[in-house]
Enzyme design. Structure first.
Site, mmCIF file in Angstrom:
data_model
loop_
_atom_site.group_PDB
_atom_site.id
_atom_site.type_symbol
_atom_site.label_atom_id
_atom_site.label_comp_id
_atom_site.label_asym_id
_atom_site.label_seq_id
_atom_site.Cartn_x
_atom_site.Cartn_y
_atom_site.Cartn_z
ATOM 1 N N GLU A 1 -12.831 -3.919 -5.015
ATOM 2 C CA GLU A 1 -12.258 -5.235 -5.321
ATOM 3 C C GLU A 1 -11.671 -5.737 -4.023
ATOM 4 O OE1 GLU A 1 -9.286 -7.608 -5.461
ATOM 5 O OE2 GLU A 1 -8.364 -6.225 -6.902
ATOM 6 N N CYS B 1 -4.957 -11.188 -3.796
ATOM 7 C CA CYS B 1 -6.404 -11.285 -3.627
ATOM 8 C C CYS B 1 -6.987 -12.405 -4.474
ATOM 9 C CB CYS B 1 -7.068 -9.948 -3.975
ATOM 10 S SG CYS B 1 -6.649 -9.329 -5.612
#
Length: 679
Positions: free
Chosen positions: A257, A296
């Site tokens: 990720e 993120c």
């Protein structure tokens, strides 16, 4: 001298012999802790997970693991004040800490709840229906999920030292796979404190969780095909880990990720006077300043209609000017520091790249007003809003400044907005703010292939929306391409990621034994004792009651139509019913058939069966006409004790047949049945 962080390995705390590397406060530059893993036996950690943690978890059912996870979450929540106090040094405000700390504990609770509701009180999960492979039904197959016999290595980023490891730990634990947690060094002191409280609680089985503070070293060298690696961080590091020789040669399960250039689109239908305009600007400013933009999932590209670029810049700048920056301990501060000076330097380097094709319209990278702290000692940075000079220039779509930085980019029409969003080469999330649901449908279909999650925001759902940058335990967190190509969370999907799916072929009796769910064609047990007279301890898979026959009369059909008000022509109009190619005459209501079937199998006296709480998979297969006779076969299909109640769930296979033996209805009956009385 500050504390040297320790690793938790093989049931004990390990401290390196050297002094370690200092970890500095993001707020004042003071030394918070030191970190080192020198001398740590990483091979022994992996072996301990496999030989001690794995078997301990394998002995527990999904429900038992869920109960432990819930207990752990409640224990950690009760002592969260000390976590908040230490979190300040990461640069996090109280609001930022809530997202990280409370969000992490909430994820544990969410997984515990979902596992209890949607997984069996067993160690095997059935995947899909039985597949019939032979004409006579003696050769059948089914897919099952079982726990892998390895370890889940979790390598986390610096921005979420609590949530980051708990959101990976929760699904692995429920899946029955032990974890080795490797936090990012610069905020590992907060992870280590939470981990200490986990160990002290004594809730989790020994070996089910271990902590590695410091370099991962040769950890990946000791993994094999039963193991997995879940990485969160930069795309560059993800590529290096993905290409690790052992990961490649042993087919280690790897998922990443990575940071991505997430976009938020202001719909072409929105005007400045609309509430959606304010929602868009508010969300943009919130994503820039929460965690100082170090998420993120934060908005990096603000895609707006070209005619509204000036309006968005002006409105966002006005709000950004009101953001108070400084020591997170000050209640007036809305945005704290970045995680460290090194991180701030990386943001400034990226910013220089962005300004090749964009101009700064708010903020000063060289100056920031700070409340309650010294700018020179902390990693403070002003929010920086840029305006792209050319929407097609490569920099805004290629360069990510991982901090409080976003670029406003104009687009010409909806198709152009979708094209620009895709220029990010794959993102964790995109959001669309629009009043027009039809337009939303069109744009979302264009965005979906390039994004792991898409939020559509409007005035109707704004009060309940969790926002652009909030991953949720029940939804997939991840994205294609630049975003890493992996998936985390996603509720049960996240659990099954850690399990092996296997196709089992055999007889119905074999599949019943493997899956602990009765399969059509397997042996039935007709003992002469009505299954409804058996408590949960006495009931067996395959226990069967056959009821009937019961003739259905035209008077039954007429009465049911009048009593319920269901006067559909197939039940009341002989001429119209005869013209229907499916019926050829008056037929009984499907629900009349089910009601009559219940009367054929129910034992009316009080007993272990406490309640009927539903019916699954109801299908009507053959029309029932007046004077047909019905027989029902009810078989105990699945028995699931509940951990926290004195009863369990029993799923019954129901087949209603006519006088020719043809099935007219099939379904599962769901009941609650009492456990045996305790002496």
């Amino acid at each position: 001298m500050s504390t040297l962080l320790e690793s938790y390995t093989q049931g004990r705390w390990f401290g390196a012999a050297d002094r370690g590397t200092p970890l500095l406060s993001a707020v004042d530059g003071s030394e918070v802790a030191r970190i080192s893993a020198t001398g740590l036996d990483r091979a022994a950690m992996v072996n301990h997970a496999r030989e001690v943690g794995g078997p301990a978890l394998a002995a527990l059912t999904f429900h038992e693991r869920a109960a432990l996870l819930k207990q752990l979450a409640l224990t950690l929540m009760a002592g969260k004040d000390e976590f908040y106090a230490l979190s300040r040094h990461t640069g996090a405000t109280a609001r930022d800490s809530a997202i990280d700390i409370d969000g992490g504990f909430g994820t544990l609770l969410s997984y515990a709840s979902k596992a209890r509701r949607e997984l069996p009180n067993d160690t095997v999960h059935l995947d899909g229906p039985v597949e019939v492979l032979g004409r006579n039904g003696t050769f059948v197959a089914r897919h099952i999920h079982t726990s892998r016999r390895g370890v889940a290595v979790q390598i986390n980023a610096f921005n979420f030292p609590v949530w980051g490891f708990l959101e990976k730990l929760a699904p692995a634990f429920i899946a029955g796979v032990p974890s080795i947690v490797k936090p990012a060094s610069n905020t590992a002191y907060l992870t280590e404190l939470v981990f200490r409280r986990i160990v002290e609680s004594g809730v989790l089985p020994e070996g089910s969780v271990q902590l590695l503070c410091g370099s991962a070293g040769d950890l990946l060298d000791h993994l094999d095909g039963q193991d997995s690696v879940a990485f969160t961080g930069s795309a560059g590091t993800a590529a290096i880990l993905r290409a690790h020789p052992q990961v490649v040669s042993a087919a280690v399960h790897f998922t990443a990720e990575a940071d991505s250039l997430n976009a938020s689109i202001l719909g072409p239908d929105v005007e400045v006077s609309d509430p959606e305009f304010d929602l868009y600007v508010g969300q943009l400013v919130n994503e820039m300043t929460t965690k100082a933009g170090q998420k993120c999932t934060a908005i990096r590209r603000a895609l707006v209609p070209a005619a509204l670029v000036d309006d968005v810049v002006a409105a966002a700048s006005e709000r950004l000017a009101q953001v108070v920056i400084g020591d997170p301990a000050n209640p007036d501060v809305r945005m704290g520091a970045l995680a460290g000076l090194e991180q701030r330097d990386e943001v400034l380097t990226s910013l220089r790249g962005l300004t090749k094709s964009a101009e700064i319209v708010f903020g000063d990278p060289d100056h920031v007003d700070v409340v309650g702290a010294e700018p020179a000692r902390g990693a403070f940075l002003s929010p920086i809003l840029l305006r792209a000079n050319d929407s097609n220039a490569p920099e805004p779509h290629d360069i990510e400044a991982f901090g409080p930085v976003a670029t406003v980019i104009g687009y010409t029409d909806a198709d152009d907005a979708v094209t620009l969003a895709a220029r990010g080469k794959g993102s964790l999330v995109a959001s669309l703010v629009t009043k027009d649901s039809a337009l939303a449908g069109r744009i979302v279909r264009g965005l979906a292939a390039y994004h792991g999650r898409v939020l559509v925001l409007n005035a109707e759902n704004a009060r309940e929306s969790t926002g652009h940058g909030s991953p949720l335990p029940v939804l997939v967190h991840g994205g294609p391409g630049r975003a890493g190509g992996g998936e985390e969370l996603g509720g049960i999907r996240g659990i099954l990621h850690h399990m092996q799916r296997t196709a089992i072929q055999g007889t119905p009796n074999v599949l019943t034994a493997v899956g602990r769910q009765w399969v059509t064609g397997a042996d039935r047990i007709e003992s002469g004792i009505h299954p409804f007279r058996k408590d949960l301890g006495a009931l067996c898979l395959g226990d069967t009651i056959v009821g009937g026959p019961r003739q259905v009369t035209r008077a039954d059909i007429d009465h049911f139509a009048e009593f319920t008000g269901d006067t559909f022509y197939a039940h009341t109009d002989p001429e119209a019913a005869a013209a229907n190619p499916l019926f050829g005459g008056i037929v009984a209501h499907g629900y009349l058939v089910v009601s009559l079937a219940a009367g054929l199998f129910v034992d009316p006296a009080p007993g272990p069966v406490l309640a009927n709480f539903g019916v699954d998979g109801l299908r009507f297969l053959t029309p029932v006409k007046a004077d047909d006779t019905l027989t029902v076969t009810l078989t105990a299909k699945q028995i699931t004790p509940r951990q926290s109640a004195d009863y369990g769930e029993v799923r019954w296979d129901a087949v209603v047949s006519n006088q020719d033996g043809d099935p007219v209805a099939t379904y599962d009956v769901l009941t609650l049945v009492a456990k045996p009385e305790q002496d």
